[in-house]
Design a protein around this motif. Structure first.
Motif, PDB file in Angstrom:
ATOM      1  N   ASN A  60       0.718  -7.715   6.997  1.00  0.00           N
ATOM      2  CA  ASN A  60       0.232  -7.814   6.260  1.00  0.00           C
ATOM      3  C   ASN A  60      -0.513  -7.034   4.822  1.00  0.00           C
ATOM      4  N   ALA A  72      -0.106 -16.987   6.295  1.00  0.00           N
ATOM      5  CA  ALA A  72      -0.945 -15.531   5.477  1.00  0.00           C
ATOM      6  C   ALA A  72       0.639 -15.973   4.358  1.00  0.00           C
ATOM      7  N   VAL A  79       3.070 -10.091   2.301  1.00  0.00           N
ATOM      8  CA  VAL A  79       3.407  -9.922   3.721  1.00  0.00           C
ATOM      9  C   VAL A  79       5.208  -8.783   4.027  1.00  0.00           C
TER      10      VAL A  79
END
Length: 139
Positions: A60, A72, A79
């Motif tokens: 991340n 995410a 990412v």
């Protein structure tokens, strides 16, 4: 009209048609290999590595905590999805190896032309001149 006929001539050349067939078959082959990697090999590798799913491996780069890559990405977080990259590398290696085997097999199928037997050598120029001289002496 000249442009169209020129294009038609180009498109109907054997090399272009062979390339088109190769691209179509390659696309289908790529899907098969991708399925082999994602549906067969990666689950086996995940089992060996303790249940790690490579496609869910990510770093991340933004704020927040996310348990999965999908979570995410859905949140729009930046990412680094290195697990998918690893899977794509495995895809590439398998495809490259299969192409290597295919080319190696095709090269074996190409029969080497047997060496042509040498034409029987006739008499040399000196031998012919000697024969002519001997024939002239007999006359």
């Amino acid at each position: 009209m000249g442009f169209i006929s020129e294009f038609k001539e180009f498109a109907m050349k054997g090399n272009v048609m062979d390339m088109a067939v190769g691209v179509i078959i390659g696309g289908a082959f790529g899907k098969i290999v991708s399925s082999l990697v994602s549906d067969v090999l990666m689950p086996l590798i995940g089992k060996v590595t303790g249940g790690v799913s490579f496609t869910d491996l990510f770093v991340n780069l933004g704020d927040g905590e996310y348990k999965t890559l999908a979570e995410a990405q859905e949140a729009g977080a930046a990412v680094l999805a290195y697990g998918q990259f690893i899977q794509n590398i495995i895809d590439f290696i398998i495809i490259a190896f299969c192409i290597f085997l295919m080319i190696k097999g095709m090269n074996k199928l190409k029969k080497e032309k047997p060496a042509e037997p040498e034409a029987p050598k006739g008499p040399t120029q000196e031998e012919l001149l000697t024969e002519i001289r001997d024939l002239l002496k007999k006359q």
